[in-house]
Each structure stands twice: as structure tokens, then as C-alpha cells.
Design a protein around this motif. Structure first.
Motif, mmCIF file in Angstrom:
data_model
loop_
_atom_site.group_PDB
_atom_site.id
_atom_site.type_symbol
_atom_site.label_atom_id
_atom_site.label_comp_id
_atom_site.label_asym_id
_atom_site.label_seq_id
_atom_site.Cartn_x
_atom_site.Cartn_y
_atom_site.Cartn_z
ATOM 1 N N ALA A 204 0.798 -1.217 0.000
ATOM 2 C CA ALA A 204 0.000 0.000 0.000
ATOM 3 C C ALA A 204 0.839 1.280 0.000
ATOM 4 C CB ALA A 204 -0.939 -0.012 1.200
ATOM 5 N N LYS A 205 2.124 1.173 -0.341
ATOM 6 C CA LYS A 205 2.983 2.358 -0.450
ATOM 7 C C LYS A 205 3.806 2.213 -1.708
ATOM 8 C CE LYS A 205 3.798 3.021 4.463
ATOM 9 N NZ LYS A 205 4.748 2.440 5.402
ATOM 10 N N LEU A 227 4.944 -5.754 -10.914
ATOM 11 C CA LEU A 227 4.285 -4.803 -10.022
ATOM 12 C C LEU A 227 2.823 -5.159 -9.790
ATOM 13 C CD1 LEU A 227 5.810 -1.407 -11.155
ATOM 14 C CD2 LEU A 227 6.504 -2.897 -9.282
ATOM 15 N N THR A 228 2.417 -5.009 -8.534
ATOM 16 C CA THR A 228 1.030 -5.219 -8.115
ATOM 17 C C THR A 228 0.735 -4.116 -7.090
ATOM 18 O OG1 THR A 228 1.594 -6.603 -6.212
ATOM 19 C CG2 THR A 228 1.359 -7.737 -8.319
ATOM 20 N N GLY A 229 -0.437 -4.178 -6.470
ATOM 21 C CA GLY A 229 -0.756 -3.234 -5.396
ATOM 22 C C GLY A 229 -0.627 -1.780 -5.834
ATOM 23 N N LEU A 230 -0.338 -0.911 -4.871
ATOM 24 C CA LEU A 230 -0.250 0.515 -5.185
ATOM 25 C C LEU A 230 0.914 0.868 -6.121
ATOM 26 C CD1 LEU A 230 -2.370 2.536 -4.254
ATOM 27 C CD2 LEU A 230 -0.635 3.523 -2.754
ATOM 28 N N PRO A 231 2.082 0.182 -6.007
ATOM 29 C CA PRO A 231 3.142 0.484 -6.983
ATOM 30 C C PRO A 231 2.658 0.315 -8.431
ATOM 31 C CG PRO A 231 4.053 -0.804 -5.184
ATOM 32 C CD PRO A 231 2.568 -0.752 -4.965
ATOM 33 N N ALA A 232 1.869 -0.728 -8.696
ATOM 34 C CA ALA A 232 1.360 -0.940 -10.053
ATOM 35 C C ALA A 232 0.488 0.237 -10.484
ATOM 36 C CB ALA A 232 0.555 -2.242 -10.119
ATOM 37 N N ASN A 233 -0.384 0.676 -9.590
ATOM 38 C CA ASN A 233 -1.271 1.791 -9.926
ATOM 39 C C ASN A 233 -0.456 3.045 -10.241
ATOM 40 O OD1 ASN A 233 -3.197 -0.045 -9.230
ATOM 41 N ND2 ASN A 233 -3.867 0.993 -7.365
ATOM 42 N N ALA A 238 1.760 6.998 -14.070
ATOM 43 C CA ALA A 238 2.911 7.699 -14.661
ATOM 44 C C ALA A 238 2.951 7.509 -16.176
ATOM 45 C CB ALA A 238 4.207 7.198 -14.029
ATOM 46 N N GLN A 239 2.396 6.403 -16.650
ATOM 47 C CA GLN A 239 2.339 6.147 -18.094
ATOM 48 C C GLN A 239 1.166 6.857 -18.753
ATOM 49 O OE1 GLN A 239 2.085 1.887 -18.610
ATOM 50 N NE2 GLN A 239 4.210 1.806 -19.273
ATOM 51 N N GLY A 240 0.401 7.575 -17.963
ATOM 52 C CA GLY A 240 -0.713 8.335 -18.528
ATOM 53 C C GLY A 240 -2.060 7.636 -18.465
ATOM 54 N N VAL A 241 -2.143 6.483 -17.805
ATOM 55 C CA VAL A 241 -3.429 5.777 -17.681
ATOM 56 C C VAL A 241 -4.300 6.491 -16.639
ATOM 57 C CG1 VAL A 241 -4.553 3.593 -17.031
ATOM 58 C CG2 VAL A 241 -2.373 3.565 -18.285
ATOM 59 N N ASN A 242 -5.525 6.766 -17.000
ATOM 60 C CA ASN A 242 -6.477 7.349 -16.051
ATOM 61 C C ASN A 242 -7.177 6.205 -15.313
ATOM 62 O OD1 ASN A 242 -8.521 8.565 -14.664
ATOM 63 N ND2 ASN A 242 -9.391 9.654 -16.425
ATOM 64 N N SER A 252 -2.908 10.061 -4.454
ATOM 65 C CA SER A 252 -2.545 11.457 -4.145
ATOM 66 C C SER A 252 -2.113 11.628 -2.687
ATOM 67 C CB SER A 252 -3.709 12.392 -4.470
ATOM 68 O OG SER A 252 -4.747 12.161 -3.542
ATOM 69 N N GLU A 253 -2.461 10.660 -1.836
ATOM 70 C CA GLU A 253 -2.026 10.745 -0.431
ATOM 71 C C GLU A 253 -0.511 10.645 -0.313
ATOM 72 O OE1 GLU A 253 -4.073 7.780 1.873
ATOM 73 O OE2 GLU A 253 -6.021 8.533 1.172
ATOM 74 N N GLU A 254 0.111 10.017 -1.288
ATOM 75 C CA GLU A 254 1.548 9.768 -1.192
ATOM 76 C C GLU A 254 2.342 10.381 -2.345
ATOM 77 O OE1 GLU A 254 2.425 5.587 -1.135
ATOM 78 O OE2 GLU A 254 4.549 5.970 -0.848
ATOM 79 N N GLY A 255 1.758 10.380 -3.539
ATOM 80 C CA GLY A 255 2.527 10.712 -4.738
ATOM 81 C C GLY A 255 2.795 12.197 -4.921
ATOM 82 N N THR A 256 4.002 12.520 -5.396
ATOM 83 C CA THR A 256 4.333 13.893 -5.765
ATOM 84 C C THR A 256 4.669 13.877 -7.255
ATOM 85 O OG1 THR A 256 6.679 13.528 -5.356
ATOM 86 C CG2 THR A 256 5.365 14.318 -3.498
ATOM 87 N N SER A 257 4.711 15.053 -7.874
ATOM 88 C CA SER A 257 5.021 15.076 -9.310
ATOM 89 C C SER A 257 6.435 14.535 -9.560
ATOM 90 C CB SER A 257 4.855 16.479 -9.883
ATOM 91 O OG SER A 257 5.548 17.393 -9.081
#
Ligand code: 3PG
Ligand code: MG
Length: 408
Positions: A204-205, A227-233, A238-242, A252-257
Motif C-alpha cells: 500500500a505504499k 508490479l502489483t498493489g499501489l506500486p502498479a497503480n 505515470a504512463q498516462g493511464v487514467n 494522491s495521499e503519497e505521490g508527488t510530481s
């Protein structure tokens, strides 16, 4: 020949041994009872060896951090050890003052004594060298009472704290059995893994995982990253998948640009080595339903990888000689979303591949699935394991190596 001493290098008979272990345990927030005694169980071989040699074993350990709710004394830990060891373990509510010193002086051959939570000592967590720590009250008061210092706290090996490295400057020192096993097993897979080697990341991180993956690929420790879990997401984003609002919110709780820039760079450099899921299981109301990545975005939470990804990952694993599992593949606490974790972990456990598991949640998943005995190595490390995998030096190991040269 090892660069550090092990307990094979010393005659333990009737010696007084200061043994640093990592008994930092998950506790129940309401009752403060110990929830899992894995780390105690894993230290038993070392302690039993000392007892069998009629040595006096003085245990130094920590629990929690000053100011945190799980910062308690170690009376329960001593009880838990006593039950697992099948032999009395005395607890003294003191670390290095008169009570502790007298308790050590009064020990009989073969006895085990547990000192109080060493993080109650105000200078324990100072970041200093072994020589500097050796001047502390802790080391100065305890070392004259002992013949040998043994460190079995692999899970804390990434810390430079007083009780972890200070004694190595003033006492002959050795790695305990658990430390030795962790280091030899992990050295083999980091420095010289049997190839192909596959590393699966989930959980989850994701921000810490990015640099770990980069180092593993740079150092050619890993041939393939699944990759699975949150790293996969995060990598898909990052590849542009919505992925849809629900998942974006979690990210968004963890990720920065910067995180996403790092991931993009990583994917550009290593696109053939990093594998992402092609489908997911989403939580549609309470049900599990599968959705292809091409069908995204979705308004539902993505809680597991889908059947196609599971099968693809199994196929990749079937060609591997070494597999490292770090993090569950989905929200495995929820039975509807444990399938990815269950199928992949079971597949790994039942195959002949050399399998390594690390990190609290991953080990919990392995236990829940009853796969413990089928995994080649279950590491007690969390942070220390991560540092080790990245090829970083561990202060505790460096201190043990220096001690070997100091006390010839
Ligand atoms: C751990 O459980 O990670 C180790 O015991 C180290 O504890 P710390 O992260 O509080 O230093
Ligand atoms: Mg196996």
C-alpha cells in the motif's frame, strides 16, 4: 571466511554475553498485548545455544520509540520469551544502573536476563560512531560485566544506535545465528542471485519502492520486476493511464510530481524489465469484478490484480530461479481481494524456485496463507532489508566487521 565473527569463533562456555536482539513487536493498541512473536521465535536458536553452553545471557532490546503509544517496558517480552524458550527469563526494570548491574552479577550459569527497553536511555538513538557510543553510560556501565557482545538484531541493522554498535568498540563481538542466516542468505541473492531473478512488489505504499527498483535493475540483481498493489497503480498513472477518481485519490495521499517523473524515467530506461498488470479486480459495491486496463477509468476501487495478470505473472515466475516477494498483490485482508496474493504466493511457495519474503505485511500474508514452511527464507527485516536490497551498507554489520579486526 566471513568478514565478521560468528558465535562459532568463540568459546561460550560459562561466559557472560550481552545479546542485542530486535524484539520490536506489533502490539494491540487497546490492551498493549504482543500480537505476533515471530521475532522472538527467530532469536531462539541463538539463545538456546547460549543456555546449552551454560553461558549467562543478558538481553538488550527495544520496543517502540520514545513518545509513541507502543513505547512500553519489556516485561511482556520477557514473559513471551520465557514461554517460547521453556525456561525462566528474569526481567529487570532497569537498563544499566545498580539494579541491572546487580541482576547481572547475581546470574547463575545458563540463566537468561532481560533488561528494560533500551530506548529509555536518552542517548540510545543518538547518531554516533561505535567509538563515540562506547563512551556512553550504557556501554561504560555494562561492558565490564560481560565477556562478549552478540548482535542478532538484523531488523535494526540499518540503525546506528548506541546499543546496536557501541559495544563493538569495547568487547569482542559476533553476529548471532539469526543475523548470520539473514546476511548469508540475502548476500547470496543480492550479490549473486541464481538467474533469472524476479522481484515482485506490491503493498500500500509506492514512493520508497521506486529507488529500490532502480538499484535492483542497475545492479542487475533483478532481471524482472513484477508490479502489483499501489506500486502498479502509480506506474500506470505515470504512463498516462487514467485509473479513476477513487484510485487517484489513494495515490494522491503519497505521490508527488517528482515521484511520477522518476517512474517515467525508470520506465524509459527499463521498459522491458518492468511488468505492469493488464487487468484488475475492482470493488463494485461489495462484489469482485474484473476490468481490463484498456477499460479504465473506473469509479470503483482497484483492490487486486485480475486473472490475466495473475496468470501472466505465474508464467514469468515459472522460468525464474530466484523470486523475492515484497508486499501483497491486493487488499488481501478482504477475502474477495486476496486472490492475486493467494495464487501468486502459493505458486511461488509450491515451486522449486528459491523464494525470499520480507516486510511485515508480506510475512503476515504468508502466515495467513499457511505457506511459512514452503518459503526458502523469511526475513525479519523491514527497513534493514530494504537498505540491504538497495546495496547500502548496514551500520550494524560494518561495526561487527570492524570489531573482528579490533579484537584479534
Ligand atoms: C523495526 O522494527 O523496524 C526495527 O526494530 C527498527 O525500529 P525503528 O524503525 O523504530 O528504528
Ligand atoms: Mg518452496
Amino acid at each position: 571466511m566471513k568478514e565478521y565473527n560468528t558465535i562459532d569463533d568463540f568459546d561460550l562456555t560459562n561466559k557472560t554475553i550481552l545479546l542485542r536482539v530486535d524484539f520490536n513487536m506489533p502490539l494491540d493498541k487497546n490492551t498493549l498485548e504482543i500480537l505476533d512473536t515471530t521475532r522472538i521465535k527467530r532469536a531462539l536458536p541463538t539463545i538456546k545455544e547460549f543456555v546449552d553452553k551454560n553461558a549467562k545471557t543478558v538481553i538488550i532490546a527495544h520496543q517502540g520509540r520514545q513518545g509513541s503509544w507502543d513505547f512500553i517496558n519489556l516485561e511482556k517480552h520477557a514473559k513471551a520469551l520465557e514461554n517460547l524458550l521453556g525456561k525462566p527469563v528474569k526481567f529487570v526494570n532497569d537498563i544499566y544502573n545498580e539494579n541491572a548491574q546487580n541482576a547481572i552479577k547475581n546470574m547463575q550459569a545458563g540463566e537468561v536476563l532481560m533488561l528494560d527497553n533500551v530506548r529509555k536511555f536518552e542517548n540510545e538513538t543518538d547518531k554516533k560512531t561505535a567509538d563515540e557510543h562506547a563512551h556512553s553510560d550504557l556501554v561504560q556501565n555494562l561492558y565490564p560485566l560481560a565477556d562478549l557482545f552478540v548482535n542478532d538484531a538484523f531488523a535494526a541493522a540499518h540503525r546506528k544506535q548506541c546499543s546496536l554498535i557501541g559495544f563493538t568498540a569495547v568487547l569482542p563481538s559476533a553476529a548471532g545465528r539469526l543475523m548470520e542466516k539473514e546476511l548469508t542468505t540475502l548476500e547470496k541473492i543480492i550479490q549473486n542471485p541464481e538467474k533469472p531473478s524476479v522481484f515482485l512488489f506490491g503493498g500500500a505504499k509506492f514512493s520508497d519502492v521506486i529507488v529500490t527498483i532502480e538499484r535492483l535493475l542497475e545492479n542487475k540483481t533483478a532481471d524482472k520486476i513484477l508490479l502489483t498493489g499501489l506500486p502498479a497503480n502509480a506506474f500506470l498513472k505515470a504512463q498516462g493511464v487514467n485509473l479513476g477518481d477513487k484510485t487517484e485519490e489513494v495515490l494522491s495521499e503519497e505521490g508527488t510530481s517528482e515521484n511520477y517523473e522518476e517512474i517515467k524515467n525508470l520506465l524509459e530506461r527499463y521498459k522491458d524489465s518492468i511488468y505492469l498488470p493488464t487487468d484488475f479486480a475492482q470493488k463494485a459495491n461489495t462484489e469482485r469484478s474484473e476490468i481490463d486496463v484498456s477499460q479504465l477509468p473506473t469509479n470503483y476501487n482497484l483492490f487486486d490484480i485480475g486473472e490475466k495478470s495473475i496468470n501472466h505473472y505465474k508464467q514469468i515466475i515459472s522460468n525464474a530461479k530466484t523470486v523475492f516477494l515484497s508486499g501483497p498483490c491486493g487488499v488481501f485482508e478482504n477475502p474477495a481481494f486476496m486472490r492475486g496474493t493467494q495464487e501468486i504466493f502459493t505458486y511461488v511457495a509450491n515451486s522449486d524456485v528459491f523464494s525470499i519474503v520480507g516486510g511485515g505485511h508480506t510475512v503476515a500474508a504468508v502466515e495467513q496463507l499457511g505457506l511459512n514452511t514452503k518459503i526458502s527464507h523469511i526475513s525479519t527485516g523491514g527497513g534493514s532489508l530494504e537498505k540491504f536490497m538497495m546495496g547500502e551498507k548496514l551500520p550494524v554489520v560494518e561495526a561487527l566487521k570492524e570489531a573482528k579486526n579490533r579484537f584479534k
